[in-house]
Design a protein around this motif. Sequence first.
Motif, PDB file in Angstrom:
ATOM      1  N   LEU A   6      -8.577   0.994   2.954  1.00  0.00           N
ATOM      2  CA  LEU A   6      -7.881  -0.056   2.206  1.00  0.00           C
ATOM      3  C   LEU A   6      -7.274  -1.109   3.113  1.00  0.00           C
ATOM      4  CD1 LEU A   6      -6.164   2.021  -0.631  1.00  0.00           C
ATOM      5  CD2 LEU A   6      -7.842   0.190  -0.926  1.00  0.00           C
ATOM      6  N   ALA A  28      -3.430   5.113  -1.912  1.00  0.00           N
ATOM      7  CA  ALA A  28      -4.279   6.005  -1.116  1.00  0.00           C
ATOM      8  C   ALA A  28      -3.599   7.366  -1.065  1.00  0.00           C
ATOM      9  CB  ALA A  28      -4.472   5.439   0.292  1.00  0.00           C
ATOM     10  N   PHE A  61      -1.441  -0.894  -4.098  1.00  0.00           N
ATOM     11  CA  PHE A  61      -2.697  -0.229  -3.763  1.00  0.00           C
ATOM     12  C   PHE A  61      -2.343   1.225  -3.452  1.00  0.00           C
ATOM     13  CE2 PHE A  61      -3.365  -4.661  -3.036  1.00  0.00           C
ATOM     14  CZ  PHE A  61      -4.696  -4.902  -3.319  1.00  0.00           C
ATOM     15  N   ASP A 109      -8.539   7.315   3.353  1.00  0.00           N
ATOM     16  CA  ASP A 109      -8.583   6.276   2.318  1.00  0.00           C
ATOM     17  C   ASP A 109      -7.662   5.115   2.681  1.00  0.00           C
ATOM     18  OD1 ASP A 109     -10.372   7.769   0.921  1.00  0.00           O
ATOM     19  OD2 ASP A 109      -8.932   8.518  -0.573  1.00  0.00           O
ATOM     20  N   LEU A 141       0.841  -1.200   0.000  1.00  0.00           N
ATOM     21  CA  LEU A 141       0.000   0.000   0.000  1.00  0.00           C
ATOM     22  C   LEU A 141       0.878   1.253   0.000  1.00  0.00           C
ATOM     23  CD1 LEU A 141      -2.704   1.492   0.299  1.00  0.00           C
ATOM     24  CD2 LEU A 141      -2.558   1.108   2.777  1.00  0.00           C
TER      25      LEU A 141
END
Length: 521
Positions: free
Chosen positions: A74, A65, A63, A70, A34
Amino acid sequence: MSENRDMMFWEEETENDLPVIQLDRDVPDRWKVLLVDDEEAVHNVTTLALEDFEFDGRGVEFFHAYNGDDAKVLIREHPDMAVILLDVVMEREHAGLEVADYIREELKNKTVRIILRTGQPGQAPERDVIVRYDINDYKEKTELTSQKLFTLMCASLRSFRDIMALERNKVGLERVIESSADIFGLTNIRQFTEGVLSQITSLLHLDSSAAYMKAEGLAVSDTAEGLKVLAATGEYREVVGKDAQGVLTEDILQDISQAIKNEKSYYRADRFVGYFSTAMGSTNILYLSGLRPLTEMDRSLMEVFARNISIAYENIDLHYELEDTQREIVYMLGEAVETRSKETGNHVKRVAEISKFLALKYGLEKETAEIIKLASPLHDVGKIGIPDAVLNKPGKLTADEWVIMQTHAQLGHDMLKSSKKKILKASAIIARDHHEKWDGSGYPAKKKGEQIHLFGRIAAIADVYDALGNERCYKQAWPRDKVMTHILGQSGKHFEPRLVEILLSNIDQVDAICAQYQDVV
């Protein structure tokens, strides 16, 4: 004692011997990373730098954000996230630190590796952050070159992988303990074996990809009559109770035969064959197919679990041996009583089977109905204390003799009431209450209606129906129609009306039981 108590396993065959099944997976086998940063450029540069990155044979799935809120969504949706590259200052001065605190304290996620990245180190001094927050590294954005980012990712993913391995080991051992506890409480061999099949499937499906596989299994018992399918799951369910030789494929039979011949469990490609024998001489085989290739951890867990299963099978064998002994003693004692009163031992067998049948039709559970069956042969055990002159008198008893005869109900109860065994405790109840009558005119306590224990009510109607239809020393056998008329006439008087209705509406099945155990002339 068989060597399998130490649970020896054959070496897994090589790919030259048997092909390893390749399993299709519905999700990519990649590390989840992430990126949390409010600058689009940081996302682009990081993605580009790690575009071809691989660790331990797996690539990376990114991923993205752009703010703390956000990022929280996630990580909540993807609890298996491996690494988070987290900016400190975004929509708020300490937005990144709030995310880190949320992950560790609220989500209780201790496995994901959190690397803080900041372009403004003065906003969150490294020493204070490391001490206060559960993060794994702290980097200034200017120091993260492509090479250092590569090194950082390798170190973080290695740490994540090892932590997850430890967690799986912990979960696996917990499952072994829980599974063993669940099935150790089962004494019915079929229920126990079904439980073993279910728990083994669970144990061998420990990783995330296992959710996309379907394992099926069966259990076979090696008896004097041959191989019998004892329990099964999946596509094998249709063959439960059948002769294995007639319903299983040749390759399955070969696997089972080899396990029996070598007295060992083994893994082969996508299947597991478990061999379990006991000191009492019973042999049981568990066969599971559709498994993924097993890791060393899976094998270790299986060996621990299998040792427990061996002990459990041993305990079940001992349980059955004790039950068989108790059952045999009860029947022998019941037959001895009937023989002394010049009646046939088959009377107690018929009463036992009829009582079980009526109990099931009444709605009692199978276990309770079985206890009634095993206990009812001792319904007249108190007759042991009745003098022969009274017990075997061919004609009608005098008033005094009838008083003596009636004492056998209480005598039987007193003989058995001190036992702690379920069957003998039930026998004591039946001996005491099977001569009580629904209208309160029976003996020894003139109980009425539901004051009479249900065990006694069931045994009473079974005893009378069989006694009337068979010859005794003091009477000839009654015709079937006369017996049925008498039973119907005693509804609400001698017998509970509901039991009379059950008996007469199922009379053909009851008579089939009587025919199966008819007296031998």
